[in-house]
Design a protein around this motif. Structure first.
Motif, short mmCIF file in Angstrom:
data_model
loop_
_atom_site.label_atom_id
_atom_site.label_comp_id
_atom_site.label_asym_id
_atom_site.label_seq_id
_atom_site.Cartn_x
_atom_site.Cartn_y
_atom_site.Cartn_z
N MET A 262 -9.03 -21.97 29.04
CA MET A 262 -8.75 -22.16 30.58
C MET A 262 -7.39 -21.92 30.75
O MET A 262 -6.77 -21.63 31.84
CB MET A 262 -9.41 -23.59 30.92
CG MET A 262 -9.32 -23.67 32.34
SD MET A 262 -10.39 -25.03 32.98
CE MET A 262 -11.00 -26.28 31.51
N ALA A 263 -6.45 -22.71 29.77
CA ALA A 263 -4.79 -22.42 29.90
C ALA A 263 -4.50 -20.94 30.08
O ALA A 263 -3.67 -20.84 30.84
CB ALA A 263 -4.21 -23.20 28.84
N VAL A 264 -5.08 -20.10 29.61
CA VAL A 264 -4.84 -18.80 29.54
C VAL A 264 -4.84 -18.19 30.77
O VAL A 264 -4.20 -17.42 31.42
CB VAL A 264 -5.45 -17.95 28.39
CG1 VAL A 264 -5.05 -16.39 28.56
CG2 VAL A 264 -4.91 -18.50 26.96
N GLY A 265 -6.07 -18.47 31.54
CA GLY A 265 -6.65 -17.96 32.82
C GLY A 265 -5.56 -18.71 33.61
O GLY A 265 -5.02 -17.98 34.78
N PHE A 266 -5.15 -19.99 33.72
CA PHE A 266 -4.50 -20.59 34.72
C PHE A 266 -2.94 -19.93 34.56
O PHE A 266 -2.38 -19.66 35.50
CB PHE A 266 -4.23 -21.98 34.34
CG PHE A 266 -3.46 -22.73 35.47
CD1 PHE A 266 -3.80 -23.21 36.61
CD2 PHE A 266 -2.03 -23.29 34.94
CE1 PHE A 266 -3.19 -23.90 37.58
CE2 PHE A 266 -1.46 -23.88 35.93
CZ PHE A 266 -1.82 -24.43 37.16
N ALA A 267 -2.46 -19.80 33.33
CA ALA A 267 -1.09 -19.32 33.16
C ALA A 267 -1.20 -17.45 33.69
O ALA A 267 -0.20 -16.99 34.37
CB ALA A 267 -0.81 -19.11 31.64
N ALA A 268 -2.28 -16.81 33.61
CA ALA A 268 -2.43 -15.54 33.93
C ALA A 268 -2.41 -15.43 35.68
O ALA A 268 -1.85 -14.57 36.06
CB ALA A 268 -3.69 -14.95 33.41
#
Length: 97
Positions: free
Chosen positions: A1-7
């Protein structure tokens, strides 16, 4: 989920540089492409959350240009449905096969 938020945040930063000259649909399509690619390795719940974050970033920073969310009626509902559909498409298809 953190990767999606950062993206989503990264895409917002990049696409906001185009916001003054690009049409709204191109900005929304750019975020949609990011959602489709990022959701490839996410669970369904994380992908749905990423879609919501992508919609908020698109609505507030790319279309609103000031970071302020405003309700524009049916077009906002349509963009939210598209964002959620794009973000959850890959996890749903992966789950099906």
């Amino acid at each position: 989920m953190a990767v999606g938020f950062a993206a989503c945040l990264g895409a917002t930063a990049v696409l906001s540089q185009l916001a003054s000259s690009a049409p709204w649909w191109l900005l929304a399509a750019g975020m949609g492409l990011v959602l489709l690619v990022v959701s490839r390795h996410q669970s369904l719940g994380a992908a749905a959350f990423t879609g919501l974050i992508g919609w908020l970033c698109t609505e507030g920073f790319l279309l609103g240009r000031d970071g302020e969310l405003r309700w524009h009626g049916l077009i906002d509902v349509i963009l939210l449905v598209i964002a959620l559909a794009l973000a959850t498409a890959v996890p749903l298809l992966r789950r099906r096969s």
